[in-house]
Design a protein around this motif. Structure first.
Motif, short mmCIF file in Angstrom:
data_model
loop_
_atom_site.label_atom_id
_atom_site.label_comp_id
_atom_site.label_asym_id
_atom_site.label_seq_id
_atom_site.Cartn_x
_atom_site.Cartn_y
_atom_site.Cartn_z
N TRP A 216 0.33 -1.26 0.15
CA TRP A 216 -0.09 -0.20 -0.24
C TRP A 216 0.71 1.11 -0.02
CZ3 TRP A 216 -4.79 0.98 -1.82
CH2 TRP A 216 -4.69 2.60 -1.57
N PRO A 217 1.79 1.16 1.13
CA PRO A 217 2.78 2.55 0.77
C PRO A 217 3.61 2.33 -0.62
CG PRO A 217 3.26 1.26 2.67
CD PRO A 217 2.19 0.41 1.84
N LEU A 218 4.17 1.44 -1.17
CA LEU A 218 4.37 1.97 -2.28
C LEU A 218 4.36 2.18 -3.31
CD1 LEU A 218 7.35 0.14 -3.64
CD2 LEU A 218 6.05 -1.95 -4.28
N ILE A 219 2.43 1.49 -3.29
CA ILE A 219 1.64 2.10 -4.46
C ILE A 219 0.69 3.80 -4.11
CG2 ILE A 219 -0.58 2.22 -5.64
CD1 ILE A 219 -0.26 -0.76 -5.43
N MET A 220 0.95 4.00 -2.66
CA MET A 220 -0.24 5.66 -2.29
C MET A 220 1.29 6.52 -2.67
SD MET A 220 -2.39 5.80 -1.18
CE MET A 220 -1.55 7.62 -0.01
N THR A 221 2.75 6.05 -2.44
CA THR A 221 3.60 7.11 -2.43
C THR A 221 4.27 7.50 -3.35
OG1 THR A 221 5.01 6.17 -0.84
CG2 THR A 221 3.36 7.52 0.19
N THR A 222 4.13 8.68 -3.70
CA THR A 222 5.70 8.70 -5.00
C THR A 222 6.58 10.25 -4.22
OG1 THR A 222 4.12 10.67 -5.65
CG2 THR A 222 3.70 8.29 -6.79
N ALA A 223 5.83 10.59 -2.96
CA ALA A 223 7.08 11.76 -3.09
C ALA A 223 7.82 10.61 -1.71
CB ALA A 223 5.81 13.07 -2.22
N GLU A 224 9.30 11.35 -1.75
CA GLU A 224 9.78 9.54 -1.03
C GLU A 224 9.71 10.76 0.80
OE1 GLU A 224 13.59 11.32 -2.11
OE2 GLU A 224 13.56 9.72 -4.16
N GLU A 225 9.20 11.84 0.83
CA GLU A 225 9.10 12.05 2.37
C GLU A 225 8.08 11.22 2.88
OE1 GLU A 225 7.07 15.89 0.72
OE2 GLU A 225 6.93 16.17 3.28
N TYR A 226 7.37 10.85 2.50
CA TYR A 226 6.48 9.71 2.45
C TYR A 226 6.52 7.93 2.55
CZ TYR A 226 2.89 13.55 3.29
OH TYR A 226 2.94 14.56 3.86
N TRP A 227 7.75 8.20 2.34
CA TRP A 227 8.71 6.87 2.65
C TRP A 227 8.35 5.81 3.79
CZ3 TRP A 227 12.92 5.68 -1.55
CH2 TRP A 227 12.08 5.94 -2.77
N THR A 228 8.30 4.36 4.03
CA THR A 228 8.64 4.47 4.68
C THR A 228 8.79 3.09 4.86
OG1 THR A 228 6.63 1.95 4.08
CG2 THR A 228 5.99 3.99 5.23
N VAL A 229 10.05 2.36 6.04
CA VAL A 229 10.77 1.23 6.64
C VAL A 229 10.76 0.41 5.49
CG1 VAL A 229 12.30 0.10 8.06
CG2 VAL A 229 11.25 2.22 8.24
N VAL A 230 9.96 0.19 5.97
CA VAL A 230 9.62 -1.67 5.09
C VAL A 230 9.91 -1.55 3.58
CG1 VAL A 230 8.20 -3.73 4.43
CG2 VAL A 230 8.41 -1.99 6.29
N MET A 231 9.10 0.28 2.95
CA MET A 231 9.67 0.68 1.31
C MET A 231 10.59 0.65 0.95
SD MET A 231 6.81 3.02 0.72
CE MET A 231 7.31 3.10 -0.70
N GLY A 232 11.60 1.39 1.66
CA GLY A 232 12.98 1.58 2.04
C GLY A 232 14.16 0.72 1.81
N MET A 233 14.16 -0.86 2.94
CA MET A 233 14.13 -1.25 3.18
C MET A 233 14.85 -2.12 0.97
SD MET A 233 13.65 -4.91 5.03
CE MET A 233 12.71 -3.98 6.21
#
Lengths: 283, 350
Positions: A216-233
């Motif tokens: 969900w965060p992967l699809i939802m966020t295009t701006a990097e300031e909303y990235w979450t840890v699990v995506m960041g991994m």
């Protein structure tokens, strides 16, 4: 004290189980304290190396991503906000909807409950396109609201609260009524304090659930300031592969270890209530 | 109009069960009224309708001159003690007592004073900080009453509050409830299935069966003068003996004996009722009893046996008489204290 053979076997099984869970974490932690080069040449490590502070400092403060602006620390904060929001709202909404289902004996209570229950069969991954469409039409992409809102309905928690409320004797409600409690004060003065262990248990479940959201965060966020840890991994150290630089294995391990800390803390602080909530109801 | 007035009150549950039939009843201010009857007779339903916990299908309930049919339970100014006490498990005793007052927006100092006064009256001052789970049965009972008293309601409602206590404590709490009610002077309705509780507590007693008040009166009136077979059988322990008989020309022919000059014009099949305590031993008595079993209670002996026609019969005699098992007793009815009921309707005819 005599030790029975059965006890020894039981303990061996338990110890094996513990090792199975702890060893990978330890290897990750030990490896995160070495130089990436060491790991690439010598494989993963069992002992602590000398690069611990450097690796963790780098992970937390280095700016990554395409724009080179987002840090791991920022992602931790994002994940924390998202998990906290999801867990809190899930618990509040579930408790209140269960209250409505149990105490307001309207005709459609049972069908509505089953309707809620059926949503268990339709997880977010299945309805991700319609969900995205709705959130994007509402203009909520790249916002905390957008990250949290579609995930706050919970059939599981509603179910648990419903089962718990059903065990509360009717006399309690009647007595409260005679004492002048209205619908709202009965919920706040009685159901909430009586179910506080359950609230804690649900909160932990939902926090971990929210924290580990990936798609969900992967699809939802295009701006990097909303990235979450699990995506960041997945994303934050990708560029390393493409350049001439070596894969930054040690930093990744450090990142993994750090990403485990918030859910672990939540469990540690709430575990006493968590266990109570699962095995007994305080009545 | 009296303090609490029930007029043709009827309760029909959604599934069609009729729990209470057109019941009318007046209770005076300060009176201790007891509803007694077997389980499922509608006595609790009637009480819950007064409390506002059940809707009234038909009829009117007036409290202190005000129609309360549609009044919310919290606005009725009634207090109820439940069978399982329904104490608030997560609040300490103080808050259990104070909760109703807080909801009425009373200021803190007044609440504290009222709670402390009630606690003193019920001797629970030492437990105010404890949770209900840390109290014994009797203490919980007191807290439940404290919660009722502290609000100073117009009427107390007790829904079988003693049935969860052990026998000794029950007798003690029974006395305390009665004393307390006399001291506080609040109108009370007490529901029970225990006839001893009913007899000892009541100023007036309503014997209820199948949703109908069978008889209303002081405990002694009801004991001395039961108007129906049901009331006769329900009130009194051990139970009244019942024998089949036939009444003709003022002569009752029961099984094996006759009673003459009965004061009634009724003729036909009847049931004769004799209380075990209204019998005495005599030579050539009416009733011959073959003794099977003697229960020695100390003050009394309960003698169980059979009549000639194998009908079970009970006789109560003073404890100082020795009666052998297997012996044959000849008994007479004392002072013509017998009751005759129409067998088909159960109504008293003499």
């Amino acid at each position: 004290m005599k030790i029975k053979p059965l006890q020894i076997i039981a303990h061996i099984i338990l110890i094996l189980g513990v090792l199975l869970m702890v060893v990978p974490i330890w290897i990750s932690f030990a490896s995160s304290s070495h130089d990436s080069v060491t790991i690439l040449t010598e494989g993963m490590k069992f002992h602590i190396g000398d690069q611990l502070a450097r690796n963790y400092n780098e992970v937390l403060n280095e700016k990554g991503g395409w724009s080179e602006e987002v840090t791991a620390a920022k992602m931790f904060i994002n994940s924390f906000i998202m998990a906290l929001g999801i867990a809190t709202l899930k618990v509040v909404i579930s408790a209140m909807s269960a209250y409505a289902l149990v105490y307001y004996r309207f005709k459609l209570a049972v069908p509505i409950f089953w309707l809620i229950f059926i949503t268990l069969l339709v997880p977010l991954e299945v309805r991700i396109f319609p969900s995205y469409k709705i959130v994007s039409d509402l203009g909520l992409t790249n916002s905390y609201t957008g990250l949290i809102l579609p995930l706050v309905a919970s059939a599981t928690a509603t179910f648990f609260f419903r089962q718990f409320y059903k065990t509360i004797p009717d006399e309690l409600l009647e007595s409260a009524k005679l004492d002048g409690a209205n619908a709202w004060s009965f919920f706040i003065d009685f159901l909430v304090p009586l179910s506080k262990t359950m609230i804690a248990a649900m909160f932990i479940f939902m926090f971990v659930y929210g924290y580990s959201q990936y798609l969900w965060p992967l699809i939802m966020t295009t701006a990097e300031e909303y990235w979450t840890v699990v995506m960041g991994m997945k994303i934050i150290y990708t560029e390393s592969y493409e350049g001439v630089a070596l894969p930054r294995t040690a930093e990744r391990f450090a990142y993994i270890i750090l990403s485990m800390i918030p859910p672990v803390l939540v469990v540690v602080f709430l575990q006493k209530w968590f266990i109570k909530g699962l095995i007994q109801t305080e009545k | 109009m009296s303090f609490l007035d029930l007029k043709n009150v009827t309760k029909i549950y959604p599934n069609g069960t009729k729990a209470v039939h057109e019941t009318s009843l007046s209770i005076d201010e300060g009176e201790f009224m007891v509803f007694v009857g077997p389980s499922g007779c509608g006595k609790s339903t009637l009480l819950r309708m007064v409390a506002g916990l059940e809707d009234i299908t038909e009829g009117d309930i007036n409290l202190d001159g005000k129609l309360i049919n549609e009044v919310d339970p919290s606005e009725r100014d009634v207090a109820m003690v439940f069978q399982n006490y329904a104490l608030y498990p997560h609040m300490n005793v103080y808050n259990n007592l104070a909760y109703g007052l807080k909801n009425r927006g009373i200021d803190k100092e007044t609440i504290e004073q009222k709670v402390n006064d009630a606690a003193k009256l019920l001797q629970i001052s030492d437990y105010l900080q404890r949770k209900p789970s840390m109290l014994s049965g009797g203490q919980r009972q007191r807290v439940a009453m404290g919660r009722a008293i502290v609000r100073n309601p117009k009427i107390f409602l007790f829904d079988e509050p003693l049935s969860n206590l052990d026998a000794k404590l029950r007798i003690q709490m029974r006395l305390e409830i009665k004393k307390l009610q006399q001291k506080v002077g609040v109108t009370s309705i007490f529901v029970t299935h225990d006839q001893v509780e009913a007899m000892t507590l009541a100023d007036r007693l309503a014997v209820i069966n199948n949703g109908i008040i069978e008889q209303l009166g002081t405990p002694i009136e009801i004991y001395d003068n039961p108007k129906s077979l049901f009331v006769a059988g329900f009130i009194g322990s051990p139970q009244m003996n019942f024998l089949d008989g036939n009444l003709k020309n003022k002569i009752l022919s029961a099984e094996g004996f006759e009673i003459k000059d009965i004061n009634t014009d009724f003729e036909g099949e009847v049931t004769l009722g004799i209380r075990p305590e209204h019998l005495s031993q005599t030579e050539n008595g009416l009733i011959n009893l073959n003794v099977d079993l003697v229960e020695q209670l100390g003050s009394d002996n309960l003698v169980y046996g059979q009549l000639k026609n194998k009908k079970d019969f009970c006789y109560r005699c003073p404890g100082n008489q020795t009666i052998e098992k297997g012996s044959n007793l000849s008994l007479n009815i004392e002072n013509n204290k017998y009751y005759i009921f129409d067998k088909s309707t159960g109504k008293r005819v003499n």
